[in-house]
Every structure is written in C-alpha cells, then in structure tokens.
Write an enzyme that holds these catalytic residues in place. Structure first.
Site, PDB file in Angstrom:
ATOM      1  N   LYS A 175     -34.744  14.798  77.047  1.00 55.85           N
ATOM      2  CA  LYS A 175     -36.208  14.825  77.012  1.00 55.85           C
ATOM      3  C   LYS A 175     -36.678  16.165  76.468  1.00 55.85           C
ATOM      4  CE  LYS A 175     -40.047  14.033  80.303  1.00 55.85           C
ATOM      5  NZ  LYS A 175     -40.325  13.677  81.699  1.00 55.85           N
ATOM      6  N   SER A 181     -43.326   9.931  82.511  1.00 52.22           N
ATOM      7  CA  SER A 181     -43.441  10.634  81.243  1.00 52.22           C
ATOM      8  C   SER A 181     -42.156  10.600  80.407  1.00 52.22           C
ATOM      9  CB  SER A 181     -43.826  12.099  81.510  1.00 52.22           C
ATOM     10  OG  SER A 181     -42.820  12.741  82.283  1.00 52.22           O
ATOM     11  N   SER A 232     -41.372   9.878  86.966  1.00 48.82           N
ATOM     12  CA  SER A 232     -41.235   9.880  85.507  1.00 48.82           C
ATOM     13  C   SER A 232     -39.868   9.475  84.962  1.00 48.82           C
ATOM     14  CB  SER A 232     -41.600  11.259  84.947  1.00 48.82           C
ATOM     15  OG  SER A 232     -42.970  11.476  85.093  1.00 48.82           O
TER      16      SER A 232
END
Length: 490
Positions: free
Chosen positions: A79, A154, A178
């Site tokens: 990420k 996210s 997330s």
C-alpha cells in the site's frame, strides 16, 4: 494454470522446486498489471526496473540455498502509505506527489529479507481516510467483481489487485477496518493483527494509536504466512511488542472442536443487510457442525464505537498531518506572499476534501474548551469498549460477526454522504479501538453476485485462534474468482 491464479504459497513452492523462475513469476505479475490495471486502477507506482533487479538477486540466493522461505521469489504489492527507499510514496495525496523516501518500512524490509519481490505501490484513500478508495488524488480504484462498485477502503488498491490477480498478495494498513472491509468487498482474505504485533516504522501515520499493517491474499494460509514474516519486534517503533508466538502457520488446522464462539446480538440488529446476516449465521452453523460451541451474547458499547473512533482518529490525524507544510518535503504552492500564506495555500491545494474534513474535525476536538468534552470522553469510551471485549473473551475464544452492513457500494454513493460512509465502519472500528486482531474472509454472495465477508475477532495477541477458525471454515468452500478474471483463462 496462470501463475497469478496461484496462491502466494503455491507459487513459492513452484519457484522453490525450480518449476518456475523468479523472473518468470515477476514478468507474469508485471504483465498482468500492464494489461488489466487500466481498467481497475489498483496501482499508483509500478517499479518494473526495481522488480526485475530484485528477481535476479533473489534467484541467485534461492539457487545457492540462502533463501528457503515460503515467499522467496513471490511478487507482492504494498500500500502506498508504506515507505520504500528510492520509490515514490504518495499516500494517494497531491501533497506527497513528489516524495521519495530514503528509508524503508520495517514490514517491507522483513518481506524483502524473506525474498519477496516488491513490484509496486497500490492505490488507497488519501492518507488512508475513507472506506471506498475514491478519495485518492490518482483516481478511484474499481472493484474487479463489478467496475461500477467500490473495492472498499482505504486498502482498496491492495484488495482489488489481489482479486484481479495482478499480484498474488499485498500489504495493507488498518486504522478502522481498512484491511478487513476491502477484503470483504473484493472476495479475498485480510488480517488486521493485534496493535503492536507488526512494526509501524515507515508507515505514514494517520491514527497512531490505531494503525496496524497486515496482509491481503487469496486465502488464510497466505495471510498467516505473510503475517509470520512481518511480525517481529522492532526497536525503532515504541509501540512494537516483543512476542515469541509468531508461528501463525502452526494454527492452520481444520479443527474447531470445543472452540467457544460468541455472536454479538448487537451486530445483528437494524441496518444489517439480511443477506449478510444469513451468510454470517451460516458460518456459525458450519463451525457448530465441526464441533464449535456457538452462543449469542450482548457485547454492549457498539453504538458508541463510531463517534469515539472518529473523534480519536481525526484528533490524531490533525496532529500527524501537521508535518505536511510545504517546507521540508512534498508539494509546495507555486505562489505565496509569506510563510503563513505558503502554509495555507500548500495545504489548501495539497489535501483533498475528506482529509481536510478530518483535520478540521480533529483540530476542533483538540481545541481549548472542547478537549475534555470530546477527546477525553472518547478516550474513556475507548477504555470501556476494551473492557466489554475483555469480558467477552473471558467466555469466548473468538467473536463472529459481519464485516460491513452491506456489500460493495456503487461508485459515488457514499462520497455524497460522509456520515453514511462513517457508519459503514460500525463492525470494524471497535476492534481497532480495543487493539485486537481480526480476520475477514469470503463466506457467500448477495443476489447480485457480490462477495460477502465474515469477520472473526480474537483476544489480544491471539491471532492463532482466528486463523484456526477461519482456516476450518475455509476448508468447506472453494476460492472464487471474479467473473472477469475467470474468463481470462477461457
């Protein structure tokens, strides 16, 4: 069978046996990203040159017997809020659109030491603030199951990249759900470890008391394997906890006989989609048939989790994001009259709407006159939520429930109503507030064919219990690809 259709562990075994070279696996991964990511937008940065260089070096180490681990030679994505030396790290924000760190996140270092090939950085909600991956400066990521739907957030880029078979596995971060929520929306598996289990060094902070790095992959075995590699004590992180029980793969047993499982009644009330409710109850029945003891109970405090979480997370965000001022690094506005004007213009131009919203909310709750009324009260609620879980874990080994009230939402649906987006985190944020481990894995599909996820929560540092229960349930079903992915091999 396409290399990217294998699980990370399966691919690792083929590489170890010499049936597939590291370069072949890396090229297949890069090729899939080039071919399919135009449609899904899972990646912000693809480090093709760096990946091929890593592949060559790792192959030599495998051939010499230096690297023998299960992920040696396996491509993995991270990420874009985890720093990697020499690679653009943006947090999906304009304000960091030119930031290239000079150090690497500890979790990424551990993967590199294990021989994983880091192929690129995945898309996310800006600064991890959002539940849909629509707040990214680099455009929204689309769900491989239906490109009109969000992949969750996210860590939506990481979850969608795994579901779209652009990579076998990825790292995400979880502040209020997330990892687990995008895993549920994209039909993959994700683990949020206990707070302190994985080092946060090199993870760009959103809510420092809540953030935790974890894996996203096709199955429980991959997630347990990755977690085993990245869970090591790190003296560079003051919140890192030294543990000796990091052998998570030893929990991969199809055995839940005598395991005590609690179903919180508070989770199955108004607001939960009936199809999700039925799917979660089905998981409970399957585990019951396998010998687990399943009971319903009152958890309590659930209704207070969302307000407490958004006050604490926003307060910490307003403090953490203060460092982005256009002086030291990152974006700086082109025209300004003085220092304060530069601060204001840089932040106005550099931050997106959702980030500004949370910074303002956080600054308000920390301000004089409101600190005790909001922030201190939220911290007290956080302590009460932890007590409620402690009481539950005195009786149960794991807590079973939904991941989200609905399946993947339609693009644009929740951005117009931020409160609706916040309320969608009702089942995941209490786990972060209490610092507990949680796993999300696929357990069914709704009437439109979208994946439904089930969440299993364990007591602090008892990841093995949730891994064992998840693995036992996983043995009763096959991993299903999105239709668009399955059609590639036809």
């Amino acid at each position: 069978m396409d290399m990217m259709s294998m699980t990370a562990v399966e691919l690792g075994k083929k590489i170890k046996a010499g049936e597939i070279s590291v370069m072949e696996a890396t090229k297949a991964c890069i090729e899939n990203i080039k071919t399919y990511d135009k449609e899904y937008n899972c990646f912000i940065t693809v480090d093709e040159e760096g990946a091929f260089k890593q592949a060559e070096e790792i192959q030599k180490k495998i051939d010499s017997g230096e690297l023998t681990g299960p992920l040696a030679g396996v491509p993995i994505a991270i990420k874009d809020n985890m720093c990697q030396n020499g690679v653009l790290t943006t947090c999906a924000s304009k304000i960091l659109s030119n930031f290239v760190p000079t150090y690497t996140s500890d979790a990424v270092v551990k993967l590199m030491e294990a021989g994983a090939v880091i192929v690129g950085k995945t898309n996310m909600d800006e600064f991890a603030m959002g539940s849909t991956t629509e707040t990214s400066y680099y455009g929204e990521t689309k769900n491989p199951w239906d490109t009109n739907k969000v992949p969750g957030g996210s860590s939506g880029g990481s979850a969608a990249a795994v579901a779209a078979e652009e990579v076998p596995c990825a790292l995400g971060s979880d502040t209020g759900g997330s990892i687990r929520q995008p895993a549920a929306f994209c039909g993959v598996t994700g683990i949020k470890p206990t707070y302190g289990r994985v080092s946060r060094y090199g993870l760009v902070a959103y809510g420092s008391s809540l953030d935790q790095i974890g894996p996203l992959a096709k199955d429980v075995t991959d997630c347990a394997t990755i977690l085993e590699i990245i869970s090591q004590y790190d003296k560079k992180d003051s919140t890192s906890v030294e543990r000796t029980d990091n052998d998570f793969t030893s929990a991969l047993k199809d055995d839940v006989k005598g395991m005590r499982i609690g179903l919180p009644k508070d989770y199955f009330t108004e607001g939960l989609d009936p199809e999700i409710k039925d799917a979660v109850y089905h998981v409970a029945e399957v585990l019951k048939e396998k010998g687990a003891i399943v009971e319903e109970f009152d958890l309590g405090m659930v209704e207070y989790a969302i307000p407490a979480y958004y006050i604490i997370a926003s307060a910490e965000a307003s403090s953490n994001l203060e460092r982005f001022d256009g002086v030291k690094y990152g974006y700086r506005t082109a025209e300004y009259t003085d220092l304060h004007n530069m601060y204001k213009k840089t932040r106005s131009e550099g931050f997106g709407a959702e980030v500004k919203r949370r910074i303002m909310l956080g600054s308000f709750t920390l301000s004089s006159g409101y600190y005790d009324a909001y922030y201190v009260k939220a911290l007290k609620v956080k302590a009460l939520i932890k007590q409620a879980y402690d009481k539950a874990f005195a009786k149960y080994d794991i807590i079973l429930g939904p991941v989200a009230p609905t399946t993947a939402l339609t693009m644009g649906e929740s951005l117009s109503d931020p409160i609706k987006m916040y309320l969608g985190d009702v089942y995941t944020v209490p786990v972060n507030l209490a610092g507990l481990p949680g796993i999300s894995l696929p357990c069914g599909y709704d009437k439109d064919g979208m994946p439904i996820g089930v969440q299993m929560v364990g007591d602090a540092f008892n990841e093995k219990a949730i891994i064992q229960a998840a693995y036992a349930f996983e043995q009763t079903r096959e991993y299903k690809q999105p239709a668009a992915v399955a059609e590639r091999g036809l």
